[in-house]
Motif scaffolding. Sequence first.
Motif, PDB file in Angstrom:
ATOM      1  N   ASP A 218       4.875   4.623 -59.935  1.00  0.00           N
ATOM      2  CA  ASP A 218       4.962   5.250 -58.402  1.00  0.00           C
ATOM      3  C   ASP A 218       5.553   4.114 -57.568  1.00  0.00           C
ATOM      4  N   HIS A 219       5.457   2.665 -58.279  1.00  0.00           N
ATOM      5  CA  HIS A 219       5.808   1.567 -57.320  1.00  0.00           C
ATOM      6  C   HIS A 219       7.273   1.721 -57.023  1.00  0.00           C
ATOM      7  N   GLU A 220       7.476   1.285 -55.592  1.00  0.00           N
ATOM      8  CA  GLU A 220       8.637   1.177 -55.170  1.00  0.00           C
ATOM      9  C   GLU A 220       9.946   0.186 -55.847  1.00  0.00           C
ATOM     10  N   LYS A 221       9.327  -0.728 -56.419  1.00  0.00           N
ATOM     11  CA  LYS A 221      10.286  -1.476 -57.289  1.00  0.00           C
ATOM     12  C   LYS A 221      11.002  -0.967 -58.577  1.00  0.00           C
ATOM     13  N   TYR A 222       9.923   0.006 -59.273  1.00  0.00           N
ATOM     14  CA  TYR A 222      10.713   0.600 -60.217  1.00  0.00           C
ATOM     15  C   TYR A 222      11.584   1.924 -59.598  1.00  0.00           C
ATOM     16  N   VAL A 223      11.446   2.568 -58.483  1.00  0.00           N
ATOM     17  CA  VAL A 223      12.134   3.527 -57.983  1.00  0.00           C
ATOM     18  C   VAL A 223      13.324   2.834 -57.517  1.00  0.00           C
ATOM     19  N   HIS A 224      13.514   1.629 -56.991  1.00  0.00           N
ATOM     20  CA  HIS A 224      14.583   0.958 -56.530  1.00  0.00           C
ATOM     21  C   HIS A 224      15.314   0.503 -57.464  1.00  0.00           C
ATOM     22  N   GLN A 225      14.796  -0.035 -58.626  1.00  0.00           N
ATOM     23  CA  GLN A 225      15.529  -0.721 -59.651  1.00  0.00           C
ATOM     24  C   GLN A 225      16.157   0.631 -60.503  1.00  0.00           C
TER      25      GLN A 225
END
Length: 213
Positions: free
Chosen positions: A85-92
């Motif tokens: 759920d970390h935004e960096k994974y979502v963004h990536q």
Amino acid sequence: MIRLILVDDHTIIRDGIQALLSDVAELEVVGQARNGRELLDMLPHTPADVVMMDLNMPELSGFETMPLLREQFPEVRVLILSMLDHEKYVHQILTAGALGYVLKNAGKEEIVHAIRTVASGRPFLCTEIGLNLLHKAIEAPSSGGPKKPNDLSNRETEVLRLIAEGLTNAEIADKLFTSKRTIETHRQNIIEKTQAKNTAALIKYAMETGLLA
């Protein structure tokens, strides 16, 4: 009919989701795969509209699979189903081409809505991720970043966040107690200010500028 392929290295997850969706009339699970490699081998003979894919998988992870999907099967829309759920994974993964992101703890109603939204070509972020990003944006100090040109108004920012959640103009209008035409005007203003060409570009802009991160 929306043709769906489930991709997860855990059989119990795949079977559970297939059972969960079995009574949804317009959805048909046409295949299952344990990793990205099996998915890529399956797609030439098992056409699908939407792939619902995990990120952490052996042999070929979701991150590794995404560029191959874009290259080989650009018409297939990808919905990520993950515990990350970390935004960096979502963004990536959204930057890589996925159209939606939903957490594995989401309920049936939200998962079905996510599949329908992505199948229609619109982006989707599950409620929990959207709220987390919103809270971070609210809590961020006002001086915590460079001033951006063409800053959005408070209302435009609110509309952009709802766009990022996958809502239509009509749904946003209902949520904000205003008219669809007003939302269309806000959306056009946002596009002009951000110079984004489409909805995916709007969400990318929002995340890269820290509005949703």
